[in-house]
Scaffold this motif. Structure first.
Motif, PDB file in Angstrom:
ATOM      1  N   SER A 184       1.356  -7.832  43.534  1.00 43.38           N
ATOM      2  CA  SER A 184       0.518  -6.987  42.685  1.00 43.38           C
ATOM      3  C   SER A 184      -0.756  -6.660  43.461  1.00 43.38           C
ATOM      4  N   THR A 185      -1.261  -5.456  43.283  1.00 43.05           N
ATOM      5  CA  THR A 185      -2.466  -5.011  43.981  1.00 43.05           C
ATOM      6  C   THR A 185      -3.400  -4.366  42.973  1.00 43.05           C
ATOM      7  N   GLU A 195       7.769  -4.860  37.337  1.00 38.98           N
ATOM      8  CA  GLU A 195       7.255  -5.220  36.021  1.00 38.98           C
ATOM      9  C   GLU A 195       8.175  -6.257  35.369  1.00 38.98           C
ATOM     10  N   GLN A 213      -7.365  -0.228  38.376  1.00 35.77           N
ATOM     11  CA  GLN A 213      -5.971   0.175  38.605  1.00 35.77           C
ATOM     12  C   GLN A 213      -5.218  -1.050  39.091  1.00 35.77           C
ATOM     13  N   ASP A 260      -1.308  -2.214  40.374  1.00 36.56           N
ATOM     14  CA  ASP A 260       0.046  -1.846  40.786  1.00 36.56           C
ATOM     15  C   ASP A 260       0.906  -3.098  40.894  1.00 36.56           C
ATOM     16  N   SER A 269      -5.080  -8.621  46.051  1.00 35.54           N
ATOM     17  CA  SER A 269      -3.642  -8.639  45.789  1.00 35.54           C
ATOM     18  C   SER A 269      -3.247 -10.030  45.311  1.00 35.54           C
ATOM     19  N   SER A 285       5.426  -0.575  38.594  1.00 37.90           N
ATOM     20  CA  SER A 285       4.578  -0.003  37.550  1.00 37.90           C
ATOM     21  C   SER A 285       3.140   0.133  38.033  1.00 37.90           C
ATOM     22  N   ARG A 286       2.366   0.897  37.250  1.00 37.57           N
ATOM     23  CA  ARG A 286       0.934   1.082  37.519  1.00 37.57           C
ATOM     24  C   ARG A 286       0.197   1.142  36.186  1.00 37.57           C
ATOM     25  N   ARG A 287      -0.948   0.455  36.131  1.00 38.55           N
ATOM     26  CA  ARG A 287      -1.841   0.518  34.978  1.00 38.55           C
ATOM     27  C   ARG A 287      -3.195   1.041  35.434  1.00 38.55           C
ATOM     28  N   LYS A 288      -3.713   2.017  34.695  1.00 34.06           N
ATOM     29  CA  LYS A 288      -5.044   2.560  34.957  1.00 34.06           C
ATOM     30  C   LYS A 288      -5.827   2.572  33.650  1.00 34.06           C
ATOM     31  N   THR A 304       6.387   3.684  37.943  1.00 33.98           N
ATOM     32  CA  THR A 304       6.039   4.629  39.001  1.00 33.98           C
ATOM     33  C   THR A 304       7.252   5.214  39.717  1.00 33.98           C
TER      34      THR A 304
END
Length: 293
Positions: free
Chosen positions: A66-67, A95, A89, A91, A35, A111-114, A142
């Motif tokens: 952020s994680t 953002e 990923q 999180d 994180s 937000s989330r990025r994958k 998200t």
């Protein structure tokens, strides 16, 4: 303004974990967790009134967590090949969005990025080298909002592929393809930017063991790219903006160095730094040069 004054205190703890298994058959597997944080503008932390409009605004948190998680493998199972692939990923509790009108960023929704990242460096013999990097990410807000969950300006894919040839005589050369993918411009993804593919090339001759002269060409096929793109409401009065030229640029260099590899891949695969003796640059609107002692 009194409404912008104040004092705020915040702290955050960032645990991290890394596990590596192997190597087996010249391959290792790994898992990383961690994180982090980013800090918001201190003015947004204390203010309660917009200084321009006078409208009330919500304060933002000083530190935003952020994680991230990633799992992948690294391998050298094929002779001359170093490759890795990572699935990730990320999180974000909030953002940061770029605001073109203000030239700054503002705190936004969670937000989330994958996605995944692929990297491969292949040198099958002493005269050929290939280098590939590609990353693909799906970025979404998200939380629930009727405007949509796409993140404006978040690029979906980027990559490059380079091939270099050397040690076949006095001549050497390389070619690099760069890709910059589409990105949404509004939250509902109804408007997107275009993607961009550019090709850069290089050819040169070795005068002796250390001295080389090379010609580098950027944007070899004169790709027409958008340097700046944004969305404007249809009822907003604007004046037509000039189109910025792209075009093909040429660079002539005289370099003192041991190897062509140090010039092409110096940022990734070697610490050797070539010494530039002459640099003549032609960007399409004039020519400039400099000599280096």
């Amino acid at each position: 303004m009194p409404a912008e004054n104040g004092r705020e205190y915040d702290s955050i703890t960032n645990p991290k974990l890394s596990l590596i298994f192997g190597p087996w058959a010249k391959t290792e597997y790994y898992f990383n967790y961690g994180s982090g944080f980013h800090s918001n503008d201190a003015r947004g932390v204390t203010t309660t009134v917009d200084p321009k409009s006078g409208e009330p605004v919500n304060r933002v948190h000083p530190l935003v967590r952020s994680t991230g998680y990633e799992a992948g493998l690294r391998t050298a199972i094929v002779p001359g090949l170093q490759a890795s692939i990572t699935f990730f990923q990320l999180d974000l509790a909030s953002e940061l969005l770029f605001v073109g009108d203000a030239g700054t960023t503002e705190a936004s929704r969670p937000s989330r990025r994958k996605g995944f990242e692929l990297s491969a460096f292949y040198m099958p013999n002493n005269w050929l080298m290939m280098d590939l990097d590609y990353a693909l990410a799906d970025a979404r807000f998200t939380d629930s909002d009727p405007t949509g969950n796409h993140i404006p300006g978040a690029v979906k894919g980027v990559g490059k592929f380079a091939v270099a040839v050397d040690n076949l005589g006095p001549l050497f050369g390389s070619m690099q393809i760069r890709y910059f993918g589409k990105r949404p411009l509004v939250e509902d993804n109804s408007i997107q930017s275009g993607n961009t593919v550019t090709v850069n090339g290089q050819i040169g001759i070795k005068i002796d063991k250390k001295f080389r002269v090379m010609l580098q060409v950027f944007n070899l096929f004169n790709t027409k790219a958008q340097r700046l793109i944004t969305t404007i409401p249809p009822d907003f009065p604007v004046s037509p903006m000039p189109v910025l030229p792209t075009g093909t640029s040429i660079l002539l260099k005289a370099v003192l160095s041991e190897s062509i590899w140090s010039e092409i891949f110096k940022d990734q695969h070697t610490a050797e730094e070539p010494i530039e003796l002459l640099n003549i640059w032609s960007p399409g609107n004039g020519t400039s040069y400099h000599l280096t002692e």
